[in-house]
Design an enzyme around this catalytic site. Structure first.
Site, PDB file in Angstrom:
ATOM      1  N   HIS A 326       0.806  -1.219   0.000  1.00  0.00           N
ATOM      2  CA  HIS A 326       0.000   0.000   0.000  1.00  0.00           C
ATOM      3  C   HIS A 326       0.841   1.272   0.000  1.00  0.00           C
ATOM      4  O   HIS A 326       0.334   2.331  -0.404  1.00  0.00           O
ATOM      5  CB  HIS A 326      -0.948   0.013   1.206  1.00  0.00           C
ATOM      6  CG  HIS A 326      -2.146  -0.871   1.030  1.00  0.00           C
ATOM      7  ND1 HIS A 326      -2.118  -2.219   1.293  1.00  0.00           N
ATOM      8  CD2 HIS A 326      -3.404  -0.600   0.590  1.00  0.00           C
ATOM      9  CE1 HIS A 326      -3.311  -2.734   1.032  1.00  0.00           C
ATOM     10  NE2 HIS A 326      -4.104  -1.780   0.603  1.00  0.00           N
ATOM     11  N   GLY A 327       2.049   1.222   0.428  1.00  0.00           N
ATOM     12  CA  GLY A 327       2.845   2.443   0.390  1.00  0.00           C
ATOM     13  C   GLY A 327       4.134   2.344   1.168  1.00  0.00           C
ATOM     14  O   GLY A 327       4.320   1.463   2.007  1.00  0.00           O
TER      15      GLY A 327
END
Length: 478
Positions: A326-327
């Protein structure tokens, strides 16, 4: 180009008309139009990244062909690893380079050896995490001989860049979507109408629910050090609905838009906030990513085979990697780790596959036990979402510390009545439609025509009357 923008409102009808009328129903013309339209759609953000998606398509197309022709298993493994390394290499560079550099610098500074390596001003290409996993799954499936490679480069490129799901999924498998590009498609009125209903509900989720929640969430998280615990709890709840309305709304629009062109995309959300445990939640949340990790990471690691230690190891790997996907922030990693902890008691007690059916199926209301389980699952999920939304780990733990304080029992300083009222209506509609593919799939079918029209026009009116300040889709950053 945003789904909830004037640009897209003009773009979609033009592509639709050209697709069904100008192409004369010829599949190769339709595919070429989809490819060109998808590149226009993607290039609307930054045309420079078109070269990246084109290269990725070119690479995996030729690797797929080579994998099918090659009989030497050692050479086939080399081809597969070329695909994996190049695709993940691009993803790692654009998404994680600065993260690793900054943490490398921090580690050396901590041990008294400061270094001055500087990060780069790297722009993250929109949707790179999604189309990278899509092309990777194609190469892996061809390598495992689960599917045959296509020899139609236009069809394959259209599959990789298909504009409805290009930048935020669902992450499609070649076994499902690619044959649809190769087969003849005909217009179906009922399918198109069903797609429009799903687009309408997706827009409602995004514009009315997510964007209104976002205004309160931004205020609460940006001022969390000066607000009461009750207000911080409200902020967590509102973010839970913001990210659900935002992401599932995008998926609904993507799936509905695909139906207008005769395509069926996989379901990405199945009313996750009605789950009775964390295992059920993850079977219902971002299904295309969860199943991708299951098939291409969890099962190759051994899955549920072997002893309990291996099962626990594999579970934690999946959740942590999912968080990192996700990041490039430790908050996402901790979010994944926390969900693994939530999952652990179910795994140890072998109750992770208990709730496989739809909650309260065939009934108007859930039992008190079901309601309690849904409340507990939702509460745990809200706490995990705080890490997802926080600026950094310190902010997340400070937020939680202030939340679980004596001020938790105070009246919230920030209380968005209109947003909460809209949320109640939203939850009721979702509950009524929970046994279908999406909430509006069958609601109103047996109503009198006038009442049905009032219902749909009320939703359309709400898009204009109750729309929040326009926010970018959250998952564009992933």
């Amino acid at each position: 180009m945003l789904f909830n923008s004037i640009d897209f409102a003009i773009f979609l009808p033009i592509v639709f008309i050209l697709y069904w009328f100008a192409s004369k129903g010829i599949t190769k013309y339709q595919n070429f139009l989809i490819l060109v339209s998808s590149y226009v759609f993607y290039g609307w953000w930054d045309w420079r990244f078109l070269f990246l998606i084109f290269f990725s398509s070119l690479l995996d197309y030729f690797i797929g062909v080579a994998l099918f022709k090659q009989q030497d298993e050692r050479k086939r493994k080399v081809l597969l690893w070329v695909s994996i390394c190049v695709n993940l290499g691009f993803l790692g560079f654009f998404k994680y380079f600065n993260f690793f550099i900054e943490n490398f610098n921090t580690a050396f500074t901590f041990f008294g050896n400061p270094i001055s390596n500087s990060s780069l001003n790297i722009i993250l290409p929109v949707g790179i995490s999604f189309y990278t996993f899509q092309t990777l799954s194609y190469s892996i499936d061809v390598y495992k001989r689960k599917i045959k490679p296509t020899t139609d480069f236009v069809a394959f490129s259209a599959f990789v860049s298909f504009f409805p799901q290009l930048v935020a999924g669902p992450i499609e498998r070649a076994s499902n979507l690619l044959p649809q590009f190769e087969n003849k498609r005909t217009f179906e009125y009922s399918k198109a109408v069903d797609g429009l209903r799903q687009i309408l509900w997706g827009l409602f989720k995004k514009v009315v629910i997510a964007d209104n929640c976002a205004e309160s969430v931004n205020y609460i998280f940006n001022n969390s050090d000066s607000l009461s615990g009750s207000t911080l709890f409200l902020g967590g709840v509102l973010f839970a609905f913001q990210i659900y309305g935002d992401f599932s709304g995008y998926s609904d629009i993507a799936i509905g838009t695909s139906r207008l062109f005769g395509f069926n995309l996989m379901r990405n959300f199945a009313f996750p906030y009605f789950s009775r445990d964390i295992a059920e939640f993850w079977r219902r949340w971002h299904i295309s990513l969860s199943t991708w990790f299951r098939d291409y990471l969890y099962i190759p690691l051994g899955g549920s085979k072997g002893g309990m230690i291996k099962k626990i190891r594999n579970t934690f790997i999946i959740f942590v990697v999912s968080g990192f996907w996700h990041g490039a922030n430790w908050t996402f990693v901790f979010w994944g780790f926390l969900n693994a902890l939530y999952f652990l008691p179910l795994l140890l007690s072998k109750r992770n596959r208990v709730n496989m059916d739809i909650v309260a199926k065939g009934r108007v209301l859930p039992s008190m036990t079901e309601f309690g389980k849904m409340g507990l699952t939702f509460g745990l999920t809200v706490l995990a979402w705080i890490f997802f939304r926080a600026d950094n780990i310190t902010h997340a733990f400070t937020y939680l510390s202030d939340l679980f304080s004596s001020s938790f029992f105070n009246i919230p300083e920030h209380f968005p009545k209109t947003t909460l009222g809209l949320l109640i209506i939203f939850i009721i509609v979702e509950w009524i439609g929970r046994e279908e593919e999406f909430a509006l799939a069958s609601i109103g079918f047996n109503w009198p025509r006038k009442l049905r029209l009032v219902f749909y026009y009320s939703i359309i009116l709400a898009l204009f009357v109750f729309s929040g300040e326009q926010q970018q889709f959250i998952y564009f950053q992933f």
